[in-house]
Design a protein around this motif. Structure first.
Motif, PDB file in Angstrom:
ATOM      1  N   UNK A 199       0.856  -1.185   0.000  1.00 46.25           N
ATOM      2  CA  UNK A 199       0.000   0.000   0.000  1.00 46.25           C
ATOM      3  C   UNK A 199       0.893   1.235   0.000  1.00 46.25           C
ATOM      4  N   UNK A 200       0.804   1.994  -1.075  1.00 45.65           N
ATOM      5  CA  UNK A 200       1.559   3.229  -1.170  1.00 45.65           C
ATOM      6  C   UNK A 200       0.728   4.388  -0.629  1.00 45.65           C
ATOM      7  N   UNK A 201       1.408   5.329  -0.004  1.00 45.85           N
ATOM      8  CA  UNK A 201       0.764   6.527   0.494  1.00 45.85           C
ATOM      9  C   UNK A 201       1.452   7.750  -0.088  1.00 45.85           C
ATOM     10  N   UNK A 202       0.694   8.801  -0.261  1.00 43.87           N
ATOM     11  CA  UNK A 202       1.239  10.064  -0.740  1.00 43.87           C
ATOM     12  C   UNK A 202       0.663  11.163   0.141  1.00 43.87           C
ATOM     13  N   UNK A 203       1.523  11.749   0.948  1.00 48.72           N
ATOM     14  CA  UNK A 203       1.108  12.820   1.841  1.00 48.72           C
ATOM     15  C   UNK A 203       1.345  14.161   1.168  1.00 48.72           C
ATOM     16  N   UNK A 204       0.325  14.999   1.177  1.00 50.42           N
ATOM     17  CA  UNK A 204       0.401  16.297   0.508  1.00 50.42           C
ATOM     18  C   UNK A 204       0.357  17.435   1.514  1.00 50.42           C
ATOM     19  N   UNK A 205       1.126  18.447   1.243  1.00 50.76           N
ATOM     20  CA  UNK A 205       1.071  19.665   2.053  1.00 50.76           C
ATOM     21  C   UNK A 205       0.054  20.604   1.432  1.00 50.76           C
ATOM     22  N   UNK A 206      -0.345  21.616   2.183  1.00 49.86           N
ATOM     23  CA  UNK A 206      -1.239  22.610   1.626  1.00 49.86           C
ATOM     24  C   UNK A 206      -2.689  22.382   1.988  1.00 49.86           C
ATOM     25  N   UNK A 207      -3.437  23.488   2.088  1.00 52.12           N
ATOM     26  CA  UNK A 207      -4.834  23.404   2.507  1.00 52.12           C
ATOM     27  C   UNK A 207      -5.795  23.179   1.366  1.00 52.12           C
ATOM     28  N   UNK A 208      -5.273  23.111   0.119  1.00 54.40           N
ATOM     29  CA  UNK A 208      -6.157  22.955  -1.029  1.00 54.40           C
ATOM     30  C   UNK A 208      -6.127  21.549  -1.592  1.00 54.40           C
ATOM     31  N   UNK A 209      -5.648  20.594  -0.817  1.00 56.01           N
ATOM     32  CA  UNK A 209      -5.492  19.229  -1.331  1.00 56.01           C
ATOM     33  C   UNK A 209      -6.787  18.703  -1.921  1.00 56.01           C
ATOM     34  N   UNK A 210      -7.898  18.979  -1.278  1.00 58.31           N
ATOM     35  CA  UNK A 210      -9.175  18.403  -1.714  1.00 58.31           C
ATOM     36  C   UNK A 210      -9.612  18.924  -3.078  1.00 58.31           C
ATOM     37  N   UNK A 211      -9.010  19.991  -3.566  1.00 60.67           N
ATOM     38  CA  UNK A 211      -9.408  20.545  -4.862  1.00 60.67           C
ATOM     39  C   UNK A 211      -8.522  20.051  -6.005  1.00 60.67           C
ATOM     40  N   UNK A 212      -7.634  19.105  -5.714  1.00 59.53           N
ATOM     41  CA  UNK A 212      -6.717  18.598  -6.738  1.00 59.53           C
ATOM     42  C   UNK A 212      -7.062  17.176  -7.135  1.00 59.53           C
ATOM     43  N   UNK A 213      -7.154  16.951  -8.422  1.00 58.56           N
ATOM     44  CA  UNK A 213      -7.181  15.578  -8.914  1.00 58.56           C
ATOM     45  C   UNK A 213      -5.781  14.998  -8.732  1.00 58.56           C
ATOM     46  N   UNK A 214      -5.705  13.731  -8.356  1.00 61.83           N
ATOM     47  CA  UNK A 214      -4.430  13.104  -8.024  1.00 61.83           C
ATOM     48  C   UNK A 214      -4.194  11.873  -8.894  1.00 61.83           C
ATOM     49  N   UNK A 215      -2.926  11.570  -9.084  1.00 62.78           N
ATOM     50  CA  UNK A 215      -2.600  10.392  -9.875  1.00 62.78           C
ATOM     51  C   UNK A 215      -1.367   9.683  -9.361  1.00 62.78           C
ATOM     52  N   UNK A 216      -1.252   8.421  -9.706  1.00 65.84           N
ATOM     53  CA  UNK A 216      -0.042   7.630  -9.495  1.00 65.84           C
ATOM     54  C   UNK A 216       0.517   7.240 -10.854  1.00 65.84           C
ATOM     55  N   UNK A 217       1.788   7.482 -11.026  1.00 70.76           N
ATOM     56  CA  UNK A 217       2.525   7.061 -12.221  1.00 70.76           C
ATOM     57  C   UNK A 217       3.609   6.082 -11.795  1.00 70.76           C
ATOM     58  N   UNK A 218       4.180   5.384 -12.772  1.00 71.58           N
ATOM     59  CA  UNK A 218       5.336   4.537 -12.492  1.00 71.58           C
ATOM     60  C   UNK A 218       6.283   4.559 -13.678  1.00 71.58           C
ATOM     61  N   UNK A 219       7.547   4.328 -13.355  1.00 72.59           N
ATOM     62  CA  UNK A 219       8.564   4.255 -14.399  1.00 72.59           C
ATOM     63  C   UNK A 219       9.489   3.082 -14.121  1.00 72.59           C
ATOM     64  N   UNK A 220       9.463   2.125 -15.021  1.00 75.88           N
ATOM     65  CA  UNK A 220      10.343   0.971 -14.931  1.00 75.88           C
ATOM     66  C   UNK A 220      11.650   1.277 -15.663  1.00 75.88           C
ATOM     67  N   UNK A 221      12.717   0.551 -15.358  1.00 76.56           N
ATOM     68  CA  UNK A 221      13.993   0.785 -16.044  1.00 76.56           C
ATOM     69  C   UNK A 221      13.848   0.706 -17.556  1.00 76.56           C
ATOM     70  N   UNK A 222      14.409   1.690 -18.222  1.00 74.16           N
ATOM     71  CA  UNK A 222      14.433   1.741 -19.695  1.00 74.16           C
ATOM     72  C   UNK A 222      13.039   1.880 -20.302  1.00 74.16           C
ATOM     73  N   UNK A 223      12.084   2.318 -19.506  1.00 78.49           N
ATOM     74  CA  UNK A 223      10.739   2.543 -20.029  1.00 78.49           C
ATOM     75  C   UNK A 223      10.279   3.949 -19.695  1.00 78.49           C
ATOM     76  N   UNK A 224       9.285   4.420 -20.423  1.00 77.44           N
ATOM     77  CA  UNK A 224       8.729   5.736 -20.161  1.00 77.44           C
ATOM     78  C   UNK A 224       7.812   5.685 -18.927  1.00 77.44           C
ATOM     79  N   UNK A 225       7.665   6.836 -18.306  1.00 79.91           N
ATOM     80  CA  UNK A 225       6.752   6.911 -17.169  1.00 79.91           C
ATOM     81  C   UNK A 225       5.322   6.777 -17.675  1.00 79.91           C
ATOM     82  N   UNK A 226       4.507   6.022 -16.947  1.00 79.71           N
ATOM     83  CA  UNK A 226       3.137   5.761 -17.391  1.00 79.71           C
ATOM     84  C   UNK A 226       2.158   5.965 -16.234  1.00 79.71           C
ATOM     85  N   UNK A 227       0.931   6.348 -16.593  1.00 79.89           N
ATOM     86  CA  UNK A 227      -0.124   6.482 -15.593  1.00 79.89           C
ATOM     87  C   UNK A 227      -0.519   5.109 -15.074  1.00 79.89           C
TER      88      UNK A 227
END
Length: 126
Positions: free
Chosen positions: A19-47
């Motif tokens: 289970x990955x977690x992403x902690x955000x600073x700032x009081x406007x967190x709830x107004x942001x759409x969020x995403x997780x990306x990944x990048x494997x060796x020798x590959x482009x970053x992907x959603x």
């Protein structure tokens, strides 16, 4: 300005969970759409997954549908990525990212995301 810090990565055997977690600073967190990306060796970053401001709308890469779940807790300024049935091909650095809009758009494009974390390594052994 939003600062993002990922945690929860590590080494796991195939079939296991993380289970990955992403902690955000700032009081406007709830107004942001969020995403997780990944990048494997020798590959482009992907959603991997995205979630709208309310959590009502989610998107997933075909390769993780049915195995990964994205969620958010706005009271804690945190977005999660539950990863089950992990495969060796899931090995990558996982990044959390935020859009400057609540509903999310062009999820697969990195340029749609204004803020990025530094990433956390996930390694799945066979």
């Amino acid at each position: 300005q939003v600062q993002l810090v990922e945690s929860g990565g590590g080494l796991v055997q195939a079939g296991g969970s993380l289970r990955l977690s992403c902690a955000a600073s700032g009081r406007t967190f709830s107004s942001h759409a969020m995403g997780w990306f990944r990048q494997a060796p020798r590959k482009e970053r992907e959603l991997v997954a995205g979630i709208s401001w309310s959590g009502a709308s989610t998107v997933y890469a075909d390769s993780v549908k049915g195995r990964f779940t994205i969620s958010r807790d706005d009271a804690k300024n945190t977005v999660f990525l539950q990863m089950n049935s992990l495969k060796p091909e899931d090995t990558a650095v996982y990044y959390c990212a935020a859009q400057n809009r609540p509903f999310g758009t062009r999820w697969s494009s990195e340029t749609s995301f204004a803020y990025w974390g530094q990433g956390t390594q996930v390694t799945v052994s066979s």
